[in-house]
Scaffold this motif. Structure first.
Motif, short mmCIF file in Angstrom:
data_model
loop_
_atom_site.label_atom_id
_atom_site.label_comp_id
_atom_site.label_asym_id
_atom_site.label_seq_id
_atom_site.Cartn_x
_atom_site.Cartn_y
_atom_site.Cartn_z
N SER A 235 67.49 28.27 42.68
CA SER A 235 66.70 28.68 43.84
C SER A 235 67.09 27.88 45.07
N TYR A 236 67.46 26.63 44.87
CA TYR A 236 67.88 25.82 46.02
C TYR A 236 69.16 26.36 46.64
N VAL B 4 62.65 31.83 49.44
CA VAL B 4 62.90 31.64 48.01
C VAL B 4 61.79 30.79 47.43
N LEU B 5 61.24 31.25 46.31
CA LEU B 5 60.15 30.53 45.67
C LEU B 5 60.60 30.09 44.30
N ASN B 6 60.22 28.88 43.95
CA ASN B 6 60.60 28.37 42.65
C ASN B 6 59.39 28.48 41.73
N GLY B 7 59.50 29.34 40.70
CA GLY B 7 58.37 29.51 39.81
C GLY B 7 58.63 30.59 38.79
N TYR C 276 65.22 25.61 39.39
CA TYR C 276 65.16 24.98 40.72
C TYR C 276 66.52 24.95 41.41
#
Lengths: 445, 504
Positions: A265-266, A277-280, A262
């Motif tokens: 990605s932030y 941007v995707l968090n996964g 996370y």
């Protein structure tokens, strides 16, 4: 030759250079890493990269080449500076911070005693961006400052070229000039001649002027169709660079980047404003589907986990993404890539090795590039007035088997070589050679 | 240094220290009370003695507090909250003395309301109406000039006091996302602190403020219908985005287009952060133009002026010229929370009135003298709402809220959200109390937000050509409290009501 740092890059470089019969000394503080390197025919030394004494002991003073390839920019800089002071002929340093290579840099590489800066992640990112732009190609190598490109492509059954002899291709009379310089067929690389026939499923490498590439691709049965939606998995250095390059590009790319961590990605989301941007998890099919992988044109897997890269690429391929690219570090996996359906696999180590390699070759060789998965190498020479190659047109020269002249660069203009081309003194000649023929081709210059 | 060092050895609030610091500040306010004296003497007013008298009382009490509890340690952040609130209350209390002593106002509640309205740059007045128990408060034009000057001075000191407070102190206390914004809103390569030291920054800001007031004063004075006295008072009132006028009918009294346009420009500028003015004076035009909050504020102003002017022309029977003139004046007066009036907006088409009422909830830029929710909070909340919509489409998307090149941290957004919720809570509470005292719906909600946002003129009984004299006593005290809460950015006051603030 001295390599500082027995890490990933140092290890590969040591292996490669020792196989090419260079005398290699590897310096590192870590015994364990050195022990691994010691399995090759290299001399390992335990010592501090930033200690002048240790560098002296390693023999930096009369080394032809010192490569500072530790993981830390700062260590590499100090090691490079010390080595240069101690008298090393040529110093290459791995510098990730691109501030030093900017035109207005306060401190330049030369100020730190560095002759050449290498940045493997940047090279890989550049290569992938080229691949994204050339939709159908599996390999793209930019030559002669981008004036020419070497493009690898799989030949389809319906292509007009399938079944033709190269001679006939040349005689098609179109004003397109391109030259097929290598064919990868059934696990073998061949350097083709006029009588060789192109077959369906051949992996063909051709050289052409950059502006002609699209037209040539059309001949091979691949429309160079426009790509817009790009999905990148892995907010690694490489992933972030690709995203940055694409968002700075003139074309309006729709880039999505998936990163499992996370905080990372932030940070990426804050920096890359045009990128979603995707968090996964990159291998989570639900995430890929909700985020529209079915509309994605290019899928790029550049996480640090190469197996995961391959898996997520296969998943993307399964979901009918037209083009998938994976970053794979183990050279052993590269030949697999075509078999399991990856459109392209790029290798960070090879990129680093390529960069360094071109400074290792002596004499008239200007630059070198190796290609993924095939044996041939691309060499660039400069022809002198007394080079044998300037004596007659190419068609009249008896060239060694496994060698071909692809193009020449004269006065900054790039030209694809044909039989009638005559090399003049001062020309830069791009050749394509199988490894066993390299020694022979050198004698022509 | 007043708000400098942080002493971690004490855990409880040191009331003696708070008393000492408050005492010192009261002495300064006592000095300010002497400022209208020359005016009173020059006019030969019979009530000239009220200023020295009030000054002696204020300085006497302040001096004794300071003498008794001479501050030994530095003030900590927690104690600063208490000092800010207590000082604000005490200064208001003492500054109300001239109104009472001079007999200009009969009731202390009125005097306190008027003073609070002055110091918080609200501009709501109790002059010129009948109080709920039937006493007639005199018209403004009948008041001694020293009293009128005192009102404007309250504005002027309150406005700048607040800017210094918001630039130097509130960020340090991290109230309502202010500090994050001050650092977040700086453009690339520069920090928003204009000078490294707080005292120096405060001195610069005073300089900018003084220049601003002076230029405005000259531009007003050159007009024949304003003498130097009116020009000075209106200039001070404008710089502070206050709203007190020397005339009961505010700018309607003059009816001069020139004066209105000068005031429109200066009201608008007063709504821009004073650090931006400082930059502008140093020739950093780009910083000014590229500041996101300034841009948002400008855009918001233009759009709302446009909408309101359009309806004034289309539905209100105004000529296009007058629609723009009055639309711009009233809208900017409300957005900057000034509260001057050049046209009775209550008789405008309802759509224009409602649009204007919505603007009650915006406010100028952080670091300006204006009150209200403030542009940056509105801007960030709007962006956050857009973000939330995008988030629905991309549930796993990482979508930071960005202002310019800066990312606004989620914690800051939470703080802003809490601020707005608290703000709406107090607006509702104020309106409820006002309706409980028997006021009608429109008057109650109008007055509540007009006081909380430090605007002044509201709707209904307290409309642009009315005044607050008729408000019941409970309402006046409540509104005084709301004005202070609005001015001190809610949490500064609210924190004092939490148990944990007083315990460890």
């Amino acid at each position: 030759m001295i390599i500082i740092g027995a890490g990933e890059v140092g290890y590969d470089l040591g292996t490669m250079l020792s196989q090419e019969k260079h005398d290699v000394v590897i310096l590192d503080r870590n015994k364990e890493a050195l022990r691994l390197c010691g399995d090759n025919d290299v001399l390992t030394m335990e010592g501090n990269a930033t200690s002048a004494q240790d560098l002296k002991n390693a023999g930096v003073a009369d080394a032809d080449l010192v490569v500072a390839a530790t993981n830390l920019d700062e260590v590499n800089m100090v090691a490079a500076l010390l080595s240069k002071r101690l008298g090393a002929a040529k110093v290459i340093a791995r510098i990730r911070n691109d501030e030093f290579s900017r035109p207005n840099a306060l401190v330049r590489a030369s100020d730190m005693g560095i002759d050449v800066m290498i940045h493997p992640e940047m090279s890989v990112a550049r290569e992938i961006v080229l691949l994204v732009k050339r939709a159908a190609a599996s390999d793209v190598v930019s030559l002669a400052d981008g004036k020419m490109q070497l493009v690898g492509i799989r030949l389809d059954k319906q292509s007009t070229l399938t079944g033709m002899r190269l001679k006939e291709v040349g005689a098609m009379g179109s004003n397109l000039t391109f030259r097929v310089v290598a064919i990868y067929r059934g696990g073998f690389t061949l350097i083709p001649f006029g009588n060789d026939r192109l077959q369906a499923n051949d992996h063909v490498f051709f050289l052409a002027r950059t502006e002609d590439i699209a037209a040539v691709m059309k001949l091979t049965g691949h429309e160079d169709r426009r790509m817009r939606h790009v999905m990148i998995t892995g907010g690694t250095t490489v992933g972030a660079m690709i995203a940055r390059m694409l968002s700075e590009d003139d074309t309006d790319w729709k880039v999505k980047l998936i990163e499992p961590d996370y905080d990372t990605s932030y940070e990426l989301a804050s920096e890359l404003r045009d990128v979603l941007v995707l968090n996964g998890n990159p291998t989570d099919p639900n995430l890929l589907v909700t985020e529209g992988i079915t509309e994605t044109d290019v899928f790029i897997a550049v996480t640090d986990d190469e197996e995961s890269n391959i898996i997520s690429c296969l998943m993307a391929k399964h979901l009918r993404v037209p083009k998938v690219v994976a970053m794979v570090s183990k050279s052993d996996y590269i030949p697999l890539s075509q078999t399991i359906g990856l459109d392209a696999a790029v290798n960070k180590k090879l990129a680093a090795a390529n960069e360094i390699h071109r400074h290792v070759r002596k004499g008239s060789v200007l630059s070198v590039a190796a290609l993924h998965g095939i044996k041939a190498e691309l060499l660039e020479f400069e022809a002198d007035a007394d080079s044998p190659i300037v004596r007659s047109p190419l068609a009249k020269l008896v060239f060694p088997k496994g060698c071909v002249v692809g193009g020449i660069i004269r006065d900054g203009r790039a030209e694809v070589a044909t039989g009638t081309t005559r090399v003049e003194a001062g020309d830069r000649v791009i050749t394509f050679c199988l490894p066993e023929a390299i020694d022979k081709i050198v004698t022509y210059f | 240094m007043l708000f400098g060092g942080v002493n971690r050895s004490r855990s409880k609030i040191d009331l003696r220290l708070v008393a000492g610091v408050t005492g010192a500040l009261l002495v300064f306010m006592g000095l300010a009370l002497l400022l209208p004296l020359p005016m009173a003497l020059a006019d030969g007013e019979a009530v000239w003695w009220v200023y020295p008298a009030a000054a002696v009382i204020t300085m006497g009490i302040g001096g004794s507090l300071f003498g008794l509890f001479r501050p030994q340690a530095d003030l900590r952040a927690r104690e600063a909250f208490l000092v800010v609130t207590i000082t604000w209350l005490l200064i208001t209390g003492f500054s109300a003395l001239p109104f009472i002593l001079s007999g200009s106002l009969t009731f202390y509640a009125d005097a306190f309301f008027e003073t609070m309205s002055g110091l918080t740059t609200t501009g709501a007045t109790v002059y010129g109406g009948t109080t709920s128990n039937g006493v007639e408060n005199g018209l403004l034009v009948d008041q001694p000039r020293s009293i009128l000057l005192w009102r404007s001075l309250l504005h002027w000191f309150g406005g700048m006091g607040f800017v210094v407070l918001s630039v130097a102190v509130l960020p340090f206390l991290s109230v309502g996302g202010g500090s994050q914004l001050f650092s977040a809103e700086s453009s690339a390569g520069t920090t928003d602190k204009i000078t490294p030291r707080v005292q120096e920054a405060a001195a610069w800001l005073w300089g900018v403020y003084l220049t601003f007031t002076l230029v405005n004063f000259i531009l007003l004075w050159v007009h024949p219908s304003m003498d130097w006295f009116d020009a000075l008072n209106h200039a001070m009132s404008t710089a502070a985005t206050g709203g007190f006028s020397t005339k009961d009918m505010s700018f309607i009294h003059y009816g001069s287009e020139y004066l209105e346009w000068v005031t429109i420009v200066f009201m608008f500028l007063a709504g821009v952060s004073f650090t931006m003015h400082f930059r502008l004076l140093r020739g950093e035009f780009r910083v000014f133009a590229e500041n996101r909050e300034t841009r948002f504020y400008t855009l918001m102003t233009f759009i709302s002026v446009g909408i309101i002017a359009l309806f004034l022309w289309w539905d209100g029977g105004f000529t296009p010229h007058d629609a723009i003139r009055y639309g711009a004046f009233e809208t900017i007066s409300v957005i900057t929370t000034t509260g001057f009036v050049s046209n009775n907006y209550e008789i405008w088409p309802v759509v224009a009135v409602l649009m204007l009422f919505l603007m009650f909830f915006t406010g100028g830029c952080a670091g300006s003298t204006s009150g209200g929710i403030k542009s940056f909070r509105v801007m960030i909340l709007l962006k956050n709402t857009m973000r939330e919509i995008r988030q629905t489409v991309h549930p796993r998307g990482v979508l930071p809220v960005q202002v310019g090149n800066r990312t606004i941290e989620p914690a800051t957004i939470m703080r802003i959200l809490s601020f707005v919720i608290a703000y709406v809570f107090f607006f509702s509470l104020g309106a409820l109390i006002l309706t409980a005292t028997g006021l009608d719906f429109m008057s109650a909600i109008g007055a509540s937000i007009a006081c909380l946002a430090n605007i002044g003129p509201a709707l209904g009984d307290f409309g642009p050509i009315d005044n607050y004299a008729s408000m019941p006593w409970v309402g006046k005290w409540t509104m005084s409290f709301l004005m202070m809460i609005g001015r001190l950015e809610v949490f500064t006051v609210l924190v004092l009501f939490s148990k944990t603030y007083w315990r460890e």
